[in-house]
Motif scaffolding. Structure first.
Motif, short mmCIF file in Angstrom:
data_model
loop_
_atom_site.label_atom_id
_atom_site.label_comp_id
_atom_site.label_asym_id
_atom_site.label_seq_id
_atom_site.Cartn_x
_atom_site.Cartn_y
_atom_site.Cartn_z
N GLN A 167 -4.73 1.87 -2.13
CA GLN A 167 -3.66 0.87 -2.17
C GLN A 167 -2.87 0.89 -0.87
O GLN A 167 -2.33 -0.15 -0.46
CB GLN A 167 -2.74 1.15 -3.36
CG GLN A 167 -3.40 0.85 -4.72
CD GLN A 167 -2.55 1.31 -5.88
OE1 GLN A 167 -1.39 1.71 -5.68
NE2 GLN A 167 -3.11 1.25 -7.08
N SER A 168 -2.78 2.06 -0.25
CA SER A 168 -2.04 2.15 1.01
C SER A 168 -2.68 1.30 2.10
O SER A 168 -1.98 0.80 2.99
CB SER A 168 -1.97 3.61 1.46
OG SER A 168 -1.23 4.37 0.53
N ARG A 169 -3.96 1.10 2.01
CA ARG A 169 -4.61 0.22 2.99
C ARG A 169 -4.08 -1.20 2.85
O ARG A 169 -3.86 -1.89 3.85
CB ARG A 169 -6.13 0.26 2.79
CG ARG A 169 -6.75 1.61 3.12
CD ARG A 169 -8.21 1.64 2.73
NE ARG A 169 -8.79 2.96 2.98
CZ ARG A 169 -9.99 3.35 2.55
NH1 ARG A 169 -10.73 2.49 1.86
NH2 ARG A 169 -10.43 4.56 2.81
N ARG A 170 -3.90 -1.62 1.60
CA ARG A 170 -3.35 -2.96 1.40
C ARG A 170 -1.87 -3.01 1.83
O ARG A 170 -1.40 -4.00 2.38
CB ARG A 170 -3.48 -3.35 -0.08
CG ARG A 170 -4.93 -3.59 -0.52
CD ARG A 170 -4.99 -4.26 -1.88
NE ARG A 170 -4.51 -3.36 -2.93
CZ ARG A 170 -5.30 -2.51 -3.58
NH1 ARG A 170 -6.59 -2.43 -3.27
NH2 ARG A 170 -4.79 -1.75 -4.55
N VAL A 171 -1.15 -1.89 1.61
CA VAL A 171 0.25 -1.82 2.04
C VAL A 171 0.34 -1.92 3.56
O VAL A 171 1.22 -2.61 4.11
CB VAL A 171 0.91 -0.52 1.54
CG1 VAL A 171 2.31 -0.36 2.13
CG2 VAL A 171 0.98 -0.52 0.02
N ILE A 172 -0.58 -1.23 4.26
CA ILE A 172 -0.61 -1.29 5.73
C ILE A 172 -0.82 -2.73 6.18
O ILE A 172 -0.17 -3.22 7.12
CB ILE A 172 -1.71 -0.37 6.28
CG1 ILE A 172 -1.33 1.11 6.08
CG2 ILE A 172 -1.99 -0.65 7.74
CD1 ILE A 172 -0.22 1.59 6.96
N ALA A 173 -1.77 -3.40 5.54
CA ALA A 173 -2.04 -4.80 5.91
C ALA A 173 -0.80 -5.67 5.67
O ALA A 173 -0.46 -6.55 6.49
CB ALA A 173 -3.23 -5.32 5.12
N GLY A 174 -0.11 -5.43 4.53
CA GLY A 174 1.11 -6.21 4.26
C GLY A 174 2.20 -5.89 5.24
O GLY A 174 2.95 -6.78 5.69
N LEU A 175 2.34 -4.61 5.63
CA LEU A 175 3.35 -4.19 6.59
C LEU A 175 3.09 -4.84 7.95
O LEU A 175 4.01 -5.28 8.64
CB LEU A 175 3.33 -2.66 6.71
CG LEU A 175 4.56 -1.99 7.29
CD1 LEU A 175 5.81 -2.31 6.46
CD2 LEU A 175 4.36 -0.48 7.36
N GLN A 176 1.82 -4.94 8.34
CA GLN A 176 1.46 -5.58 9.60
C GLN A 176 1.89 -7.04 9.59
O GLN A 176 2.44 -7.57 10.58
CB GLN A 176 -0.06 -5.46 9.83
CG GLN A 176 -0.55 -6.21 11.07
CD GLN A 176 -2.05 -6.05 11.25
OE1 GLN A 176 -2.53 -4.96 11.46
NE2 GLN A 176 -2.76 -7.17 11.17
#
Length: 913
Positions: free
Chosen positions: A478-487
């Motif tokens: 899920q953190s990968r999706r969070v990273i993408a959202g943060l970007q």
């Protein structure tokens, strides 16, 4: 096994390393090079793979040899003692490929790894060197990696022990395949030592350095070449051998394993000690030592193995061999077992017929046999996977191989339970049913469907195997999706559409923008407080935020914890597998037996082979025999049928000793093929296979000798004729009344009358002294008259037909003798100039006319039978004295007065003595 016919020399680095290890050398070496020198001095006979980052580096003479062997670039690194240091290297990730080539060339490799964290080394000072040590010795006989092993070939390490006694020394061999756990022992003798070694085909043979340098061993060592490796004599100490073996197996006595001689224990102890030396703290799952009796297998001497091309041709190729023609196996274990049976045919009719019963049972149930073979195709190589797991070199795919193998074993056990089984197949079924179901259930519950090669990559446990693991994976993924959202948020906040969040091992997660777009992140106090500058590149700038750092910590911890959970589970699964090692190995052997039986049944159906009748008689009756290799080659290449021939060397009325056929006929008539096919049929029958014939009755052959073809041995100073005579001498000295002897063109390598005399005497010796079954092919037609006086000798010939001056080879064997060899016709077919052929015919006509003045048939009356006929009666009545023998040898009519006087004095001297 690849034999390199050159004497072994210790690695040239030995002296260099000792020299470099002196105090003077150390004083001028860099700290890293000093470390290398010390480690190399402890491993002088191996190439040292010295780990430096992502490469294994080699230095000095090691680098020179490795660069030449591997075809890689030789460079230099600094100087030492005023000279440049040669260097070459190989990437760690590709090391197996390079090791495979080096091992194939006979090298030994010491793998030196970093055994501490570089950060710990820095704490001791800026010039401190990371600690390194050799973690494994890779040698040809101790490899376990899939890339380095052939699935269809065993990989044996053999130890040779010799114990000096009051009479003949006791010699024993021990051979181990650490990739499968096979461990066997056998006693041998000096005369059959080489034959026994070549029967096993070890990749590496260790022996005491005193034995290695013994001149009496030189002929064997020269043939084995770099396969033979000397070791310190203490490794073969028979006084401590039993203690070493019992300590390895954790038992107090070896009585439960069987009874072993001192030499066998010394060989077993040396093999175990060498395994421990090369594997360091790891212990392969070796089976208990199994003792083989020399009388239990068919003796085949080295020359016979070579010219019959059982597992490799004269050029070293596997194509064109008997093994290639027979192999229909579908598993690696089955292929190895088939090769083992072929190289070591049995001499016990009961065991042979047990194997034949299995083939018969499956031949009678073709659909059942086909179902078994389909299921066997899914069987992985369980013994080798088990070995890697036991040695700490296994990965998730090895656990997967154990699981798949056990599941396939269960399916095959179900199939076997529905068929009519021989005793051998029934024993296999019992072994398959003994596999622990709990282990299979555990592996099936934990292992995923797609398994990585390395355990450090993780991802091999299936979802649901561990609640904690599922949580860590969820956080990580899920953190990968969070990273993408943060970007996306940062890009909208700054207005920089090209903004990216990236990751590397140095900075971790970071924000990267081009320098031209970095203004919104560097202008103003608030922007600089939010976006913390990390690094400036040529065309980019990198930043981080408190939010991004916190997220990175969570992700890192989740990934590390997830991997830790998987590694812990891997160790538990490995321990569970190793605990059931014996059951897994027994099941793997059972699967190999089923595979070989089904493969030979398929071969018999495909090639129309028959079941041989094998017993303790001296029969040798083959009706419609064919050459298994040539027949298949003819069918593939031209679709032609092989001309079958009968061979009957059985005793008259089934009692007494077997017969000898004297085979004459033209070159290209098929004599050599006929000779070889009968030897191969005997081997196939005694290995437990159906044979290429209409019917076959074979009484057990204890020793097989075949001398077909000739070549010189220049390395040992032997001409073609000398090699021929040495091999013939071995046959005449060793063949028994149960042996099968096949000889082709004895005596053709020397002058005509010399060769005829030798061939004449050899036939008589085979008939009167050896009393064996035999085929003797010759172009000396004069020998055919021997059939008039030798009761068990019969003449046979290769039939030909002449048509308008041409000769047609029928490839048929029939009774009688050839009147000529048709050599000139063969020469014409080979393309000799017509003038040479015509001249040869004229010369032949004159020679044949001259020869009629002294017909060879007179020889049978002029020459008594070979003296062995007299020697055979020595046990029945007292033999003549030496004086009587000397008198019998004198011919007064041919002696001068002086010679007669000298002979008389010699007789008186013998009487006085």
């Amino acid at each position: 096994m690849t034999f390199i016919a050159e004497p072994i020399t210790r690695n040239a680095e030995v002296l260099t390393a000792v020299q470099l290890a002196t105090e003077e050398s150390r004083a001028t070496a860099t700290p890293m090079m000093e470390q290398y020198i010390e480690i190399k001095a402890n491993n002088p006979d191996s190439l040292l793979f010295y780990r430096m980052g992502d490469f294994y580096e080699l230095f000095f003479q090691d680098a020179v040899e490795a660069a030449r062997a591997l075809g890689i670039t030789l460079t230099k690194r600094g100087q030492h003692l005023g000279q440049e240091i040669p260097m070459c290297g190989v990437p760690v990730h590709a090391a197996d490929d390079y090791l495979q080539k080096l091992i194939g060339l006979g090298f030994r490799v010491a793998v030196c790894e970093q055994v501490e964290d570089p950060a710990e080394a820095k704490k001791r000072g800026s010039k401190s060197v990371v600690k390194r040590d050799v973690v494994r010795l890779v040698t040809p006989g101790t490899i376990t990696e899939d890339k380095l092993l052939s699935p269809s070939e065993s990989n044996y390490l053999m130890a040779l022990a010799r114990i000096r006694g009051s009479s003949e020394p006791a010699i024993a061999l021990a051979w181990i395949d650490i990739s499968t756990g096979v461990f066997r022992l056998a006693e041998t003798t000096e005369t059959r030592l080489l034959a026994d070694i070549l029967r096993i085909e070890p990749r590496e043979l260790i022996l005491a350095d005193t034995v290695f340098h013994d001149p009496q061993m030189r002929p064997v060592i020269d043939i084995l070449g770099r396969v033979a490796v000397p070791q310190p004599s203490v490794l073969f100490d028979s006084a401590t051998a039993e203690n070493r073996v019992t300590r390895y197996y954790g038992v107090k006595t070896l009585d439960g394993f069987g009874s072993f001689s001192r030499a066998e224990l010394a060989a077993a102890s040396a093999a175990i000690s060498y395994v421990e030396k090369t594997q360091f703290s790891e212990r392969p799952p070796l089976g208990t030592p199994e003792r083989e009796s020399a009388a239990s297998t068919l003796f085949i001497d080295p020359a016979t193995r070579a010219n019959l091309e059982l597992v490799k041709t004269q050029s070293g190729d596997r194509n064109g061999t008997l093994l290639k023609a027979l192999d229909r196996t579908v598993t690696g274990g089955g292929a190895r077992l088939l090769a083992e049976r072929l190289m070591s045919p049995l001499t016990d009719p009961e065991r042979i017929n047990a194997r034949l019963d299995s083939i018969t049972a499956l031949s009678d149930q073709p659909a059942f046999c086909s179902d078994l073979r389909s299921a066997l195709k899914h069987v992985p190589d369980m013994p080798r996977a088990l070995s890697r797991l036991s040695l700490g070199r296994g990965g998730p795919r090895d656990l997967g191989a154990i699981l798949a193998g056990c599941q396939a074993a269960a399916e095959i056990a179900g199939l076997l339970g529905s068929g009519n089984l021989s005793e051998e197949l029934a024993a296999s079924l019992r072994a398959l049913n003994a596999l622990p179901g709990e282990l299979v259930q555990k592996l099936a519950t934990l292992l995923g469907d797609e398994l990585p090669l390395l355990k450090r990559d993780g991802g091999f446990l299936r979802d649901g195997a561990s609640l904690e693991l599922d949580e860590m994976r969820a956080l990580r993924d899920q953190s990968r999706r969070v990273i993408a959202g943060l970007q996306l948020n940062y890009a909208e906040e700054t207005g920089i559409k090209s903004l990216k969040i990236k990751y590397n091992n140095v900075l971790g997660y970071f924000i990267e923008v081009t320098q031209g777009n970095a203004g919104p992140m560097t202008e103003g106090t608030e922007a600089r407080a939010r976006f913390i500058h990390r690094q400036t590149m040529a065309n980019a700038m990198r930043f981080t935020t408190t939010e991004l750092s916190d997220l990175e910590t969570k992700i890192a911890n989740a990934a590390d914890r997830a991997l830790s959970i998987e590694l812990e589970a891997f160790e538990r699964m490995t321990a569970a597998v190793v605990a059931e090692a014996e059951a897994i190995k027994a099941a793997a052997l059972a699967l190999a037996v089923v595979d070989v039986s089904a493969a030979l049944a398929t071969l018999a159906e495909e090639q129309a082979y028959c079941r041989p009748h094998v017993d303790q008689s001296k029969m040798f009756s083959i009706d419609g025999g064919r050459h298994p290799v040539v027949e298949q080659a003819l069918r593939r290449q031209s679709g032609m049928a092989f001309v079958a021939n009968t061979c009957d060397l059985s005793p008259h009325d089934g009692e007494g000793d077997g017969a000898i056929w004297l085979l004459t006929g033209p070159n290209m008539g098929g004599k050599s093929t006929f000779l070889r096919q009968n030897a191969l049929i005997a081997i196939m029958a005694q290995m437990g296979s159906f044979v290429p014939a209409a019917s076959a009755h074979i009484g057990i052959v204890d020793r097989l000798f075949s001398r077909v073809g000739a070549s010189d041995d220049l390395a040992r100073g032997r001409s073609t004729f000398m090699v021929e005579m040495v091999e013939t001498a071995a046959i005449l000295n060793q063949a028994t009344d149960r042996s099968l002897v096949i000889l082709d063109e004895i005596g053709r390598g020397t002058a005509t009358f010399d060769g005829l005399s030798i061939a004449w005497a050899a036939v008589e010796h085979l008939h009167e002294a050896n009393r064996c079954r035999g085929l003797f092919a010759t172009h000396f037609h004069e020998l055919t008259v021997l059939s008039e006086k030798l009761a068990r000798l019969s003449n046979a010939t290769m039939r030909v037909k002449e048509w308008h001056g041409d000769v047609i080879f029928l490839h048929e064997v029939g009774p009688g003798a050839a009147d000529r060899s048709y050599g000139i016709q063969v020469a014409r077919l080979a393309g000799l100039p017509a003038s040479v052929v015509a001249r040869a015919k004229d010369v032949l006509a004159k020679l044949e006319d001259a020869d009629r003045k002294n017909p060879a048939s007179q020889l049978i009356d002029d020459l008594p039978l070979f003296q062995v006929a007299i020697r055979r009666e020595e046990h029945a009545k007292p033999g003549p004295s030496k004086v009587e023998e000397a008198l019998k040898s004198l011919n007064p009519d041919d002696m001068t007065p002086r010679e007669a006087m000298d002979a008389l004095y010699a007789l008186k001297k013998q009487l006085a003595g």
